[in-house]
Design an enzyme around this catalytic site. Structure first.
Site, PDB file in Angstrom:
ATOM      1  N   HIS A 158       0.859  -1.181   0.000  1.00  0.00           N
ATOM      2  CA  HIS A 158       0.000   0.000   0.000  1.00  0.00           C
ATOM      3  C   HIS A 158       0.889   1.223   0.000  1.00  0.00           C
ATOM      4  O   HIS A 158       1.816   1.315   0.802  1.00  0.00           O
ATOM      5  CB  HIS A 158      -0.884   0.016   1.243  1.00  0.00           C
ATOM      6  CG  HIS A 158      -1.963  -1.000   1.198  1.00  0.00           C
ATOM      7  ND1 HIS A 158      -3.032  -0.908   0.361  1.00  0.00           N
ATOM      8  CD2 HIS A 158      -2.128  -2.146   1.889  1.00  0.00           C
ATOM      9  CE1 HIS A 158      -3.813  -1.954   0.542  1.00  0.00           C
ATOM     10  NE2 HIS A 158      -3.294  -2.730   1.458  1.00  0.00           N
ATOM     11  N   CYS A 200      -0.531   1.961  -5.069  1.00  0.00           N
ATOM     12  CA  CYS A 200      -1.263   3.158  -5.463  1.00  0.00           C
ATOM     13  C   CYS A 200      -0.268   4.309  -5.580  1.00  0.00           C
ATOM     14  O   CYS A 200       0.632   4.433  -4.763  1.00  0.00           O
ATOM     15  CB  CYS A 200      -2.281   3.533  -4.393  1.00  0.00           C
ATOM     16  SG  CYS A 200      -3.467   2.228  -4.065  1.00  0.00           S
TER      17      CYS A 200
END
Lengths: 385, 621
Positions: A158, A200
């Site tokens: 992440h 991301c």
């Protein structure tokens, strides 16, 4: 007349030879064009918890491809932050699947995880890259690269704009990463480095690179999220991320002798498949990406040429006479100053410009003023306020 | 100069406050009520969404196959229940063991303070049976609970059957990371309380139970099933628990998500969802749903077996199967799959549910109002009390108009300067007397029920309730003019001080209540704030006495009973309403002694004395 023909043939033959020789030279040139002699891979999955199954599956699928193309376990540093195969919630224990309907088990029975669980930290990752590990660290946990190594670094987890989250408790920033790569360059720990990140806003992680011979790929641009690919209802989680899924599909077609180059890799997972826009960065790379083979980074291709001729070594090796002449050329070698302390200390800028006086002095003056007005009457204060 | 330190401006502000006090109070009251009614208006609500990352979406494959077998087990259970006349303990133990669970029992017994006429029990003795499914690979640190009550008659047989069917299916899966406890409790809430107390090694209600032999680790979530028919047309979710506590909203979100995935009709408060929020009937439907939730939460009683789990910070809900003769019917296999999906998702949890709201109101199953949105309604009502207190403070500060010269500097006279002991006594006496009345109302009904039964031809329950009403009414007639004895004349200042104290006391009381149980606080505020605002010794006595009695806590309860029945579309006549009111009082007292509900002590020990203070003020002269 025959001599003329013979001369022509001879000339023709010499041209042929010259042409072949040039060919050989080209091929030979190409043979030695990459400049690396060994390959390393550092594959990191930074997230834990059962619902981050897909990050472990991502890393393991790249591991599988890299191993299949020839890099041995001794040259792979695999870091997995959590154990999905033996998680209590896994309905198929000892497996990690990357395709739904359980087509492909990327865990297998010859996985060698070097850093596992809580050992996957930012500190350990940076220590691996820079080589500053305690002497007791075993070889399997070290990145023993030299200046002729091509290194593949793959990160997944992440992330956000400028950082990557490790283990839900700490982050590594893009500046830290760039500095680590600069340390590697200065210590001559790599020849060329390929950096792939699937998180991301992954493109933010390679924005700050400034060392030569770095090529970077990311699964999404700043401001975009990387999406996961397919859920498996039997297992109950998403199995892979989109970018790595299509990367794996692309890599399954590569074999050790394939000539696909980096330009094909940049085309993996266009926006129609990935929903996010993958990005890449090649300005720091000295070679043209079109001439860089995929196997330069993902495989460990040994440059071997078979020959049936015997080669005569010209002179027997003679022992060099010891330097009794005493005229050894001594060159002064110095290490680059890693931390130029002296410059930092002596270059404190002189405060030439005026700055307001300290708060203490200000407070003191206010106190004096108040005391003055206190003693000489409050009515003076009314004129001020 | 600052606004409050400039004497001229201060005087202007204060005069504004005193002149406009009543209009501002009325505006605030209207605004508070309007805000509350506006909460059910759909554009002001939020759609529900899953907040917990670990639970993700409804991404599981449900494969429960054995719905029919579960119903057959339920029929067997019912037959054995009839034969033993209670809980068929041996049959349950044998069946659970055959399914591979670790089975244990717990005995409990309790003598109620007075007989419960609704459920017809007085000396309760029972057994809980529970089986633990151990997680195959995990350490025994966490657990989930699935429970079904063993009810007398024909109720809840299918629930127990489905529970046993699910137990058998779950036992064959290897992906459980938490232990699952399958509990069949006898005497519904009393048995559940005994089991929970035994599990957590606490004894807060004085029940007698045998210690639990087997345990499962800390319970993360619990579901209670109530199914009484083979065919189900809709599932109802019950959230309200003891003292108005609600489970985490994520549990309701999980239920709703699975209802949508599997295609089962789901309701809350027994009311279906409607899509026409902009029409009057759609809006009133949402208001009715929300008001039902408010009423249920305000009563402070657990509306399902799950209500007792909440006290131990275990998120729990009750799922009721309803058979209402619709066209579309679901069978037991589908219900089993829904529960399987929910439990697989709860299995994925890494920590207790805490990401979503704990305080909310639900005008429908897919929309909610969080505490940040509904608290201002109460805040507007509380502001009225503070304005009144300010007004009284100002009145107490201005000295009587007997000064000769023009006042230049008005120093706030400390109104609380008690010049004589008599002043102090005239304030304390009503306080002490009201609170003593409250204590009497709390203790006397149960203490003197035997005496009442001896002297009057009533049953114990009726004795308790009628004693309570008698003490309540007696409080109205208490001496409230002791100050006349002490100081001879009811001073103007005396009642102002008392009212100031009473208004602030009420504000603090209602504020604390609204924080814990918003519905109870809001309903009490709706009736008590006007009382506090307008009562003075100078209003017309008879009319205001009547209004005060109408707005007192007991009458509020009476009206709430009728209103609740209206909302459930089962309106009742006055006789039935009165009997229901009496039974509500007895249930309140029983809930307090059996489960530790705090509504009864709150009303008798704190709210009623506060109201008595206002009654006192009314009759000051």
């Amino acid at each position: 007349y025959v001599r003329g023909i013979f001369k022509n043939l001879h000339g023709w033959f010499i041209n042929c030879l010259r042409y072949l020789f040039c060919c050989f030279q080209d091929r030979a040139g190409q043979f030695f064009s990459s400049g690396h002699t060994n390959n390393w891979a550092v594959l990191v999955c930074t997230s834990r918890f059962w619902f981050n199954y897909r990050h472990v599956a991502n890393t393991l699928s790249v591991y599988r491809s890299v191993k299949r193309l020839g890099i041995p376990d001794s040259h792979i540093v695999l870091m997995l932050a959590d154990d999905m195969a033996c998680n209590h919630r896994n309905p198929k224990p000892a497996t990690v699947f990357s395709h739904k309907n359980m087509e492909l088990n990327v865990y297998g029975d010859d996985v060698e995880v070097d850093y596992r669980g809580y050992e996957v930290t930012v500190e350990n990752f940076l220590r691996i890259l820079t080589g500053r590990l305690p002497p007791s660290t075993p070889r399997s946990k070290r990145l023993l690269s030299d200046d002729r190594s091509n290194i593949l670094i793959y990160l997944t987890g992440h992330g956000g704009n400028g950082f990557l989250k490790f283990q839900d408790s700490e982050e590594i920033s893009n500046v830290e990463l760039a500095d680590a790569f600069e340390q590697m360059w200065q210590k001559r720990r790599y020849n060329e480095l390929l950096f792939i990140i699937d998180t991301c806003q992954g493109a933010s992680m390679y924005e700050r690179f400034y060392s030569p011979n770095l090529m970077a790929l990311a699964s999404s641009q700043v401001g975009e999220d990387s999406l996961s690919h397919q859920p498996d209802l039997a297992i109950g989680v998403h199995l892979m991320d989109r970018y790595t899924f299509y990367l794996l599909e692309f890599l399954e077609d590569i074999h050790p002798a394939s000539k696909t180059n980096m330009n094909d890799l940049f085309k993996v997972c266009p926006k129609s498949q990935c929903v996010s826009t993958p990005g890449h960065r090649t300005d720091l790379f000295l070679r043209d990406p079109g001439s860089v083979l995929i196997t330069d980074f993902f495989g460990s291709v040994r440059k071997v040429e078979l020959t049936m001729e015997t080669i005569n070594l010209t002179d027997p090796i003679e022992q060099l006479e010891s330097a009794e002449s005493g005229e050894l050329q001594k060159e002064m070698h110095t290490y680059a100053d890693q931390l130029p302390v002296s410059e930092i200390i002596h270059q404190k800028p002189k405060q030439k410009d005026w700055h307001p006086p300290d708060g203490f002095i200000l407070g003191l003056w206010t106190l004096i003023l108040l005391v003055f007005f206190q003693t000489y009457g409050v009515k003076h204060l009314k004129h001020i306020f | 100069m600052g606004l409050l330190s400039d004497p001229n401006r201060r005087r202007a502000l204060i005069s504004l406050l005193t002149r406009l006090n009543t209009p501002i109070c009325i505006v605030c009251y209207m605004a508070g009520v309007a805000w509350f009614m506006g909460l059910a208006f759909e554009p002001f609500t939020l759609r529900t969404y899953m907040s917990e990352n670990a639970m993700g979406s409804t991404m599981v494959e449900e494969r429960f196959p054995a719905g029919e077998r579960a119903l057959a087990t339920g029929r067997e259970f019912s037959a054995h229940k009839k034969r033993t006349g209670g809980m068929p303990v041996e049959w349950l133990m044998k069946t659970m063991q055959a399914k591979g669970l670790e089975v244990f029992t717990q005995r409990f017994s309790r003598t109620l303070p007075f007989p419960d006429e609704n459920k017809e029990r007085y000396m309760v003795r029972g057994t809980n049976v529970y089986g633990i499914l151990r997680a195959p690979r995990a350490p025994r640190t966490e657990a989930l609970v699935l429970s079904a009550p063993c009810s007398p008659g024909d109720n809840n047989n299918q629930a127990v059957g489905l529970l046993l069917g699910l137990a058998e299916y779950f036992r064959n899966q290897i992906y459980w990371a938490k232990d699952i406890i399958f509990l069949v409790n006898e005497h519904d809430l009393i048995g559940m309380q005994a089991w929970l107390e035994g599990y957590h090694h606490t004894n807060t209600t004085g029940m007698d139970w045998s210690p639990l032999q087997g345990r499962g680790g800390s319970i993360q979530a619990a579901l209670s099933l109530e199914l009484s028919s083979d065919i189900i047309t809709s599932l109802d979710l019950v959230l309200e628990g003891l003292n108005g506590q609600l489970p985490n909203l994520d549990l309701a979100n999980l239920f709703y998500a699975f209802c949508q995935k599997i295609g089962v009709l789901c309701t809350i408060q027994g009311k279906l969802q409607r899509n026409d929020w902009d029409s009057v009937s759609g809006y009133s439907h949402a208001v009715q749903t929300m008001m039902l939730m408010v009423m249920k939460q305000a009563s402070g009683r657990p509306w399902g077996d799950h209500g007792l789990f909440l006290r131990y910070h275990i998120e729990a809900a009750t799922i009721k199967g309803v058979n209402s003769f619709r066209q579309y019917k679901t069978d037991a296999t589908t219900i089993g799959r829904l529960l399987e999906g929910m439990y697989r998702k709860l299995n994925n949890l890494l920590e207790r549910l805490h990401q979503s709201y704990f305080f909310y109101l639900m005008p429908s199953l897919s929309h909610f109002v969080s505490i940040g949105y509904y608290m201002p309604a109460f805040g507007l009502l509380a502001v009225i009390l503070l304005l009144r207190a300010l007004d009284l403070w100002v009145q107490l500060s201005t000295p009587p108009q007997r000064t000769e010269d023009g006042v230049t500097d008005i120093e706030p006279v400390r109104g609380t300067h008690f010049k004589t002991v008599a002043d102090l006594l005239s304030l304390l006496t009503p306080l002490v007397i009201s609170h003593l009345t409250g204590v009497a109302l709390y203790m006397l009904p149960i203490r003197f029920q035997e005496m009442a039964v001896e002297h009057f031809p009533v049953s114990e329950t009726e004795a308790v309730v009628l004693t309570a009403i008698a003490v309540y009414t007696a409080g109205l007639a208490l001496p409230h003019n002791t100050h006349r004895l002490l100081s001879g004349e009811g001073t103007e200042q005396g009642w102002r001080v008392l009212k100031l104290v009473a208004v602030l006391y009420l504000a603090v009381l209602l504020g604390c209540t609204a924080l814990i149980n918003f519905s109870l606080g809001f309903i009490l505020a709706l009736t008590l704030v006007p009382v506090a605002a307008f009562v003075t010794p100078h209003v017309p006595k008879v009319l205001s006495a009547f209004i005060l009695v109408i707005l007192s806590p007991a009458c509020t309860l009476l009206f709430s009973v009728f209103f609740f029945q209206e909302l459930q579309e089962m309106p009742i006549s006055f006789q039935d309403g009165w009997l229901l009111f009496l039974s509500v009082i007895s249930q309140g007292i029983l809930d307090h002694s059996l489960y530790g509900s705090l509504v009864y002590p709150l009303i008798t020990l704190l709210v009623y004395p506060c109201w008595l203070l206002f009654w006192n003020i009314l009759f000051w002269n």
